[in-house]
Design a protein around this motif. Structure first.
Motif, short mmCIF file in Angstrom:
data_model
loop_
_atom_site.label_atom_id
_atom_site.label_comp_id
_atom_site.label_asym_id
_atom_site.label_seq_id
_atom_site.Cartn_x
_atom_site.Cartn_y
_atom_site.Cartn_z
N CYS A 55 36.19 46.70 44.28
CA CYS A 55 37.30 46.29 45.15
C CYS A 55 37.86 47.50 45.88
O CYS A 55 38.15 47.44 47.07
CB CYS A 55 38.39 45.63 44.31
SG CYS A 55 38.01 43.93 43.87
N CYS A 83 39.51 48.38 39.97
CA CYS A 83 38.19 47.79 40.09
C CYS A 83 37.43 48.58 41.17
O CYS A 83 37.79 48.55 42.33
CB CYS A 83 38.31 46.32 40.48
SG CYS A 83 36.72 45.52 40.71
N HIS A 85 35.61 38.42 43.51
CA HIS A 85 36.62 39.13 42.71
C HIS A 85 37.98 38.48 42.83
O HIS A 85 38.79 38.55 41.91
CB HIS A 85 36.70 40.59 43.13
CG HIS A 85 35.59 41.43 42.55
ND1 HIS A 85 35.80 42.59 41.87
CD2 HIS A 85 34.26 41.23 42.58
CE1 HIS A 85 34.62 43.09 41.47
NE2 HIS A 85 33.68 42.29 41.91
N HIS A 135 37.79 40.68 36.68
CA HIS A 135 38.80 41.72 36.50
C HIS A 135 39.37 41.72 35.09
O HIS A 135 40.10 42.61 34.72
CB HIS A 135 39.94 41.54 37.51
CG HIS A 135 39.56 41.95 38.90
ND1 HIS A 135 40.31 41.66 40.01
CD2 HIS A 135 38.47 42.63 39.36
CE1 HIS A 135 39.71 42.15 41.09
NE2 HIS A 135 38.61 42.73 40.73
#
Ligand code: ZN
Ligand code: ZN
Length: 56
Positions: A36, A33, A17, A24
């Motif tokens: 995350c 996210c 990520h 993203h």
């Protein structure tokens, strides 16, 4: 540029990520996210082992 291989000691998801903007990009401006956030709140469930690597 392909950042598909996660370095030892790193979380594959967080690494992916952090280094793959495309992940993203599909999120809206203020949208969080989920993966995350999950790792941020609960920690990373898996880190790449520092010893087991054939890439070095
Ligand atoms: Zn993310
Ligand atoms: Zn993580």
């Amino acid at each position: 540029m392909a950042a598909s291989q996660t370095p030892p000691g790193q979380c594959p998801q967080c690494w992916e990520h952090a280094h793959n903007p495309r992940i993203h990009r599909k999120l809206k401006a203020r949208e969080d996210c989920k993966p995350c956030l999950d790792h941020m709140n609960n920690g990373c469930p898996y880190l790449v082992p520092k010893t087991a690597s054939k890439w070095w």
